[in-house]
Design a protein around this motif. Structure first.
Motif, PDB file in Angstrom:
ATOM      1  N   UNK A  43      -6.973   2.441  -5.278  1.00 21.70           N
ATOM      2  CA  UNK A  43      -7.150   3.868  -5.542  1.00 21.70           C
ATOM      3  C   UNK A  43      -7.378   4.680  -4.273  1.00 21.70           C
ATOM      4  N   UNK A  44      -7.975   4.046  -3.255  1.00 19.74           N
ATOM      5  CA  UNK A  44      -8.396   4.796  -2.070  1.00 19.74           C
ATOM      6  C   UNK A  44      -7.590   4.506  -0.812  1.00 19.74           C
ATOM      7  N   UNK A  45      -6.705   3.517  -0.868  1.00 20.41           N
ATOM      8  CA  UNK A  45      -5.921   3.143   0.302  1.00 20.41           C
ATOM      9  C   UNK A  45      -6.819   2.713   1.466  1.00 20.41           C
ATOM     10  N   UNK A  46      -7.862   1.944   1.124  1.00 23.53           N
ATOM     11  CA  UNK A  46      -8.746   1.324   2.113  1.00 23.53           C
ATOM     12  C   UNK A  46      -8.708  -0.170   1.837  1.00 23.53           C
ATOM     13  N   UNK A  47      -8.608  -1.002   2.889  1.00 22.20           N
ATOM     14  CA  UNK A  47      -8.524  -2.439   2.684  1.00 22.20           C
ATOM     15  C   UNK A  47      -9.716  -2.951   1.880  1.00 22.20           C
ATOM     16  N   UNK A  48      -9.433  -3.868   0.962  1.00 20.22           N
ATOM     17  CA  UNK A  48     -10.493  -4.432   0.118  1.00 20.22           C
ATOM     18  C   UNK A  48     -11.571  -5.104   0.956  1.00 20.22           C
ATOM     19  N   UNK A  49     -11.158  -5.772   2.034  1.00 20.44           N
ATOM     20  CA  UNK A  49     -12.140  -6.440   2.898  1.00 20.44           C
ATOM     21  C   UNK A  49     -13.046  -5.430   3.583  1.00 20.44           C
TER      22      UNK A  49
END
Length: 211
Positions: A43-49
């Motif tokens: 949803x946010x286009x930030x890496x899950x890690x």
């Protein structure tokens, strides 16, 4: 209840945390009980890690194959960000931008309560904007303590930014949210957050041209 103690959190991580809060608030409103860092990432286009690392600073950890409990995650983010606490502020300059910020009810939902405005325009002094009184800027020092304000929002013309900053510091203001293009230096005890609309416009225009 004691305020939770957190380790040092890098500023880039702090700037991402409100994104996560907005995301989990939407999920809770939709009735979602658990969410993974991968789902937030989509949803946010930030890496899950990166999301998992940011949340670990707040001692928030997900469960294997289940993820984070949405309600608990929302509470943890709110506790750290302080949006549920009330922070009184004064608006320095109540022209078009200052007036708009005073009238923005969304700020109060994030813990910022603009309790008074200060200006030099005699047509504005003594009036109210959405119930918020406007005083002569020379009265800041005399009124600041009774207003309970430690934050000043700067929306004055750039040529007066340095002068108004000095006035705020002398009056006992502890933090400045600066909307002017002027970036200044003051006592290290004063917290300054620069939000330059013009700088963001410059970046946006430049990226549009490059594409």
């Amino acid at each position: 209840m004691e305020t939770p103690r957190y380790p040092y959190v890098p500023e880039p991580a702090i700037r991402r945390l409100p994104w996560y809060l907005a995301c989990v608030q939407r999920l809770r409103a939709q009735g979602v009980e658990y969410v993974s860092s991968t789902a937030i990432s989509q949803q946010l286009n930030v890496d899950a890690s990166q999301i998992a690392k940011d949340l670990s600073y707040l001692n928030i950890k997900g469960k294997t194959r289940i993820g984070y409990e949405v309600a608990q995650l929302e509470q943890g983010l709110n506790d750290f960000l302080g949006f549920h606490k009330c922070h009184n502020a004064v608006m320095m300059g109540v022209g078009s931008l200052g007036k708009a910020l005073i009238m923005d009810s969304g700020l109060s939902r994030y813990g910022l309560d603009i309790v008074a405005g200060f200006d030099v325009n005699p047509e504005l002094i003594g009036t109210e904007i959405a119930g918020t009184p406007v005083y002569d800027i020379s009265e800041l020092a005399a009124r600041r303590e009774s207003l309970g304000a430690e934050i000043a929002v700067l929306a004055v013309p750039v040529e007066y930014a340095a002068e108004v900053t000095e006035l705020c510091v002398a009056a006992g203001i502890k933090a400045l949210w600066n909307f002017t293009p002027f970036h200044f230096k003051t006592s290290p005890e004063i917290t300054i957050e620069n939000t330059s609309i013009y700088a963001h416009l410059a970046v946006m225009y430049n990226r549009m041209e490059q594409r």
